[in-house]
Design a protein around this motif. Structure first.
Motif, PDB file in Angstrom:
ATOM      1  N   LEU A  47       0.846  -1.196   0.000  1.00  0.00           N
ATOM      2  CA  LEU A  47       0.000   0.000   0.000  1.00  0.00           C
ATOM      3  C   LEU A  47       0.875   1.237   0.000  1.00  0.00           C
ATOM      4  CD1 LEU A  47      -3.022   0.942   0.305  1.00  0.00           C
ATOM      5  CD2 LEU A  47      -2.488   1.223   2.727  1.00  0.00           C
ATOM      6  N   GLN A  48       0.540   2.184  -0.878  1.00  0.00           N
ATOM      7  CA  GLN A  48       1.350   3.399  -0.998  1.00  0.00           C
ATOM      8  C   GLN A  48       0.443   4.608  -1.140  1.00  0.00           C
ATOM      9  OE1 GLN A  48       4.655   3.082  -3.721  1.00  0.00           O
ATOM     10  NE2 GLN A  48       4.587   5.260  -4.208  1.00  0.00           N
ATOM     11  N   VAL A  63     -13.065  17.263   5.722  1.00  0.00           N
ATOM     12  CA  VAL A  63     -13.808  16.305   4.910  1.00  0.00           C
ATOM     13  C   VAL A  63     -13.051  16.078   3.606  1.00  0.00           C
ATOM     14  CG1 VAL A  63     -15.957  15.877   3.667  1.00  0.00           C
ATOM     15  CG2 VAL A  63     -16.008  16.942   5.918  1.00  0.00           C
ATOM     16  N   TYR A  64     -12.885  14.796   3.265  1.00  0.00           N
ATOM     17  CA  TYR A  64     -12.195  14.417   2.037  1.00  0.00           C
ATOM     18  C   TYR A  64     -13.142  13.622   1.148  1.00  0.00           C
ATOM     19  CZ  TYR A  64      -8.037  15.426   4.864  1.00  0.00           C
ATOM     20  OH  TYR A  64      -7.106  16.023   5.669  1.00  0.00           O
ATOM     21  N   ALA A  65     -12.991  13.800  -0.160  1.00  0.00           N
ATOM     22  CA  ALA A  65     -13.706  12.968  -1.130  1.00  0.00           C
ATOM     23  C   ALA A  65     -12.746  11.901  -1.625  1.00  0.00           C
ATOM     24  CB  ALA A  65     -14.202  13.815  -2.296  1.00  0.00           C
ATOM     25  N   VAL A  66     -13.189  10.657  -1.616  1.00  0.00           N
ATOM     26  CA  VAL A  66     -12.357   9.540  -2.061  1.00  0.00           C
ATOM     27  C   VAL A  66     -13.039   8.884  -3.253  1.00  0.00           C
ATOM     28  CG1 VAL A  66     -11.212   7.408  -1.407  1.00  0.00           C
ATOM     29  CG2 VAL A  66     -11.619   9.168   0.326  1.00  0.00           C
ATOM     30  N   LYS A  67     -12.325   8.805  -4.375  1.00  0.00           N
ATOM     31  CA  LYS A  67     -12.885   8.211  -5.594  1.00  0.00           C
ATOM     32  C   LYS A  67     -12.083   6.976  -5.977  1.00  0.00           C
ATOM     33  CE  LYS A  67     -12.402  10.318  -9.673  1.00  0.00           C
ATOM     34  NZ  LYS A  67     -12.668  11.236 -10.798  1.00  0.00           N
ATOM     35  N   GLU A  68     -12.773   5.874  -6.195  1.00  0.00           N
ATOM     36  CA  GLU A  68     -12.132   4.618  -6.594  1.00  0.00           C
ATOM     37  C   GLU A  68     -11.971   4.609  -8.107  1.00  0.00           C
ATOM     38  OE1 GLU A  68     -12.532   0.694  -4.033  1.00  0.00           O
ATOM     39  OE2 GLU A  68     -14.244   1.000  -5.362  1.00  0.00           O
ATOM     40  N   THR A  87      -2.311   3.709  -3.912  1.00  0.00           N
ATOM     41  CA  THR A  87      -2.114   2.581  -4.818  1.00  0.00           C
ATOM     42  C   THR A  87      -1.708   1.345  -4.010  1.00  0.00           C
ATOM     43  OG1 THR A  87       0.185   3.267  -5.169  1.00  0.00           O
ATOM     44  CG2 THR A  87      -1.444   4.067  -6.746  1.00  0.00           C
ATOM     45  N   GLY A  88      -1.644   0.228  -4.695  1.00  0.00           N
ATOM     46  CA  GLY A  88      -1.228  -1.010  -4.025  1.00  0.00           C
ATOM     47  C   GLY A  88      -2.280  -1.576  -3.089  1.00  0.00           C
ATOM     48  N   ARG A  89      -3.530  -1.289  -3.330  1.00  0.00           N
ATOM     49  CA  ARG A  89      -4.607  -1.791  -2.465  1.00  0.00           C
ATOM     50  C   ARG A  89      -4.908  -3.251  -2.781  1.00  0.00           C
ATOM     51  NH1 ARG A  89      -9.739   1.338  -3.399  1.00  0.00           N
ATOM     52  NH2 ARG A  89     -10.411   0.328  -1.462  1.00  0.00           N
ATOM     53  N   THR A  90      -5.045  -4.041  -1.760  1.00  0.00           N
ATOM     54  CA  THR A  90      -5.444  -5.439  -1.918  1.00  0.00           C
ATOM     55  C   THR A  90      -6.506  -5.771  -0.878  1.00  0.00           C
ATOM     56  OG1 THR A  90      -3.623  -6.127  -0.471  1.00  0.00           O
ATOM     57  CG2 THR A  90      -3.239  -6.228  -2.844  1.00  0.00           C
ATOM     58  N   GLY A  91      -7.443  -6.631  -1.257  1.00  0.00           N
ATOM     59  CA  GLY A  91      -8.497  -7.036  -0.339  1.00  0.00           C
ATOM     60  C   GLY A  91      -8.008  -8.089   0.636  1.00  0.00           C
ATOM     61  N   ALA A  92      -8.867  -8.444   1.586  1.00  0.00           N
ATOM     62  CA  ALA A  92      -8.509  -9.468   2.580  1.00  0.00           C
ATOM     63  C   ALA A  92      -8.238 -10.804   1.912  1.00  0.00           C
ATOM     64  CB  ALA A  92      -9.642  -9.594   3.601  1.00  0.00           C
ATOM     65  N   GLU A 120      -6.879 -10.284  -3.406  1.00  0.00           N
ATOM     66  CA  GLU A 120      -7.168  -9.778  -4.749  1.00  0.00           C
ATOM     67  C   GLU A 120      -6.917  -8.271  -4.817  1.00  0.00           C
ATOM     68  OE1 GLU A 120      -8.158 -11.390  -7.632  1.00  0.00           O
ATOM     69  OE2 GLU A 120      -7.521 -13.114  -6.426  1.00  0.00           O
ATOM     70  N   PRO A 121      -6.339  -7.781  -5.928  1.00  0.00           N
ATOM     71  CA  PRO A 121      -6.060  -6.342  -6.037  1.00  0.00           C
ATOM     72  C   PRO A 121      -7.345  -5.523  -6.138  1.00  0.00           C
ATOM     73  CG  PRO A 121      -5.602  -7.443  -8.119  1.00  0.00           C
ATOM     74  CD  PRO A 121      -5.893  -8.528  -7.116  1.00  0.00           C
ATOM     75  N   LEU A 122      -7.289  -4.328  -5.568  1.00  0.00           N
ATOM     76  CA  LEU A 122      -8.405  -3.376  -5.644  1.00  0.00           C
ATOM     77  C   LEU A 122      -7.963  -2.159  -6.438  1.00  0.00           C
ATOM     78  CD1 LEU A 122      -9.607  -3.431  -1.911  1.00  0.00           C
ATOM     79  CD2 LEU A 122     -10.649  -4.635  -3.846  1.00  0.00           C
ATOM     80  N   ASP A 123      -8.927  -1.443  -6.983  1.00  0.00           N
ATOM     81  CA  ASP A 123      -8.600  -0.212  -7.707  1.00  0.00           C
ATOM     82  C   ASP A 123      -7.923   0.791  -6.779  1.00  0.00           C
ATOM     83  OD1 ASP A 123      -9.312  -0.662 -10.312  1.00  0.00           O
ATOM     84  OD2 ASP A 123     -11.379   0.007 -10.069  1.00  0.00           O
ATOM     85  N   SER A 124      -7.156   1.678  -7.378  1.00  0.00           N
ATOM     86  CA  SER A 124      -6.530   2.763  -6.614  1.00  0.00           C
ATOM     87  C   SER A 124      -7.588   3.775  -6.209  1.00  0.00           C
ATOM     88  CB  SER A 124      -5.441   3.431  -7.453  1.00  0.00           C
ATOM     89  OG  SER A 124      -4.421   2.511  -7.766  1.00  0.00           O
TER      90      SER A 124
END
Length: 404
Positions: free
Chosen positions: A3-4, A52-57, A88-93, A96-100
């Motif tokens: 994760l980065q 407050v932050y907006a987070v977009k996948e 970046t570098g997101r992975t699920g439990a 499996e890779p997840l979108d940034s």
């Protein structure tokens, strides 16, 4: 890949968010409920340390590209949301890779157009929206930015005195060039026309469009507004050599529109006694910059215009015409603006940003004075405004979760 988080995050708690989960499965205790526009991607709002932050996948390539574009627009002082970081570098439990994810600062006191149009939209309100969109498009094009997907859904609106100010939210399809080409500029307008026509049809189907408004005419009008403003800012003007005052009139006209002329190109028309005049560089925010220089208040353009008018009235009323402008501004700030804001109960100041609050108090004072036949004064106007107007207004600050 581990994760980065890349960018300029000011809150270390951003790293502690559940990045191993898709955004649509984030726990409610991490989220804040805010009005949001239509998006092709999953978007969530989070509140951390009072911000407050907006987070977009989104995919890594597009997340990094949009982050760079938003940062360039921010550096060029263009109305757009402020980028914070890319994850970046997101992975699920399950491994499996997840979108940034792209993280941006949520724009306080701003709303998507659907939230503001929660009731049947009136023609004059729509006109102010379209004017704000035209100004945003012109400013982007003057910067050399090609949007590629202009629509009301990709914009946030903030109240700006009696008008609105528009901010770009989605730059995913954008491109930044030293200068935008004519083809790119006209294509942007065609896309805006198509998208806004569709959005107006959608509002009409939902019963949110005023019966007097025709979706196609609304879409046509945005093109007309844009072309008129673009022509005023960039077109050549031919004047007789003896009419140099026309150049001054052109500059003053552009100033009234909120633009500064950094340079004028003047050349002689061959074989005649006439000159061709064209603004070579045009910068937006004329009144904003003057108010910021004099008072330190950083507000929207029309709010700045209104505050400057009140400052000028203060100067005349107190016989300070020959006093240094900076000294007068300091007195106005200490004797008029700040006492007005401080007269509003603390818990109610969050409903509107200070400049908008001051503007509305001035309006309320004018109406009260008209009815009374004499100037009622600011203290009386503030008390009446708080009691009869502000108390009934919804809270527009980002930290409050009420949906208008």
């Amino acid at each position: 890949m581990p994760l980065q988080l890349t960018g300029a995050p000011s809150d270390p708690d951003l790293l502690r968010l559940p990045w191993d989960l898709p955004l649509e499965r984030w726990p409610e205790h991490h989220l804040v409920s805010l009005p949001r526009g239509i998006s092709r991607h999953v978007v969530r709002f989070v509140r951390l340390s009072g911000r407050v932050y907006a987070v977009k996948e989104i995919s890594e390539h597009f997340a990094k590209r949009e982050y760079r574009l938003l940062w360039d627009l921010h550096r060029l002082d263009t109305p757009a949301v402020e980028p914070v970081a890319v994850v970046t570098g997101r992975t699920g439990a399950d491994g499996e890779p997840l979108d940034s994810a792209l993280i941006t600062q949520h724009l306080q006191f701003s709303l998507p157009y659907r939230a503001v149009m929660s009731g049947t939209i009136r023609p004059d309100t729509l006109n102010r929206f379209l004017d704000a969109l035209a100004v945003l498009l012109v400013r982007l094009h003057l910067t050399g930015f090609y949007w590629g997907d202009c629509s009301l859904s990709n914009i946030l609106f903030r109240r700006d005195a009696g008008s609105f100010a528009a901010y770009l939210v989605d730059a995913e399809t954008g491109e930044l060039h030293p200068m935008i080409s004519e083809g790119q500029r006209l294509h942007d307008i065609d896309v805006a026309h198509t998208n806004i026509y569709g959005e107006m049809l959608d509002l009409e189907a939902g019963g949110l469009l005023h019966p007097s408004l025709d979706p196609e005419e609304v879409a046509d009008s945005i093109c007309g507004r844009y072309h008129r403003l673009w022509g005023e800012l960039t077109s050549e003007e031919i004047i007789d050599e003896v009419d140099w005052h026309m150049i001054d009139k052109r500059i003053r006209r552009l100033n009234r529109l909120g633009f500064d002329v950094a340079e004028m190109m003047v050349r002689r028309k061959a074989g005649t006694g006439r000159l061709i005049v064209r603004p070579k560089v045009v910068d937006a925010g004329h009144h904003q910059r003057r108010l910021l220089r004099l008072t330190g208040l950083d507000v929207e353009e029309n709010q700045a215009r209104r505050l400057l008018n009140d400052l000028d009235s203060f100067r005349v009323s107190y016989g300070l015409r020959h006093e240094d402008e900076a000294i007068v501004a300091h007195r106005w700030l200490a004797e008029v603006f700040q006492p007005t804001i401080e007269a509003v109960p603390q818990e109610m100041r969050r409903k509107l940003e200070p400049a908008q609050l001051f503007h509305e108090v001035l309006d309320h004072r004018w109406f009260m004075s008209q009815e009374a036949g004499n100037d009622v004064g600011l203290p009386t106007a503030v008390q009446s405004y708080v009691k009869n107007v502000l108390v009934f207004k919804p809270d527009e600050k980002a930290l409050i979760s009420e949906v208008l």
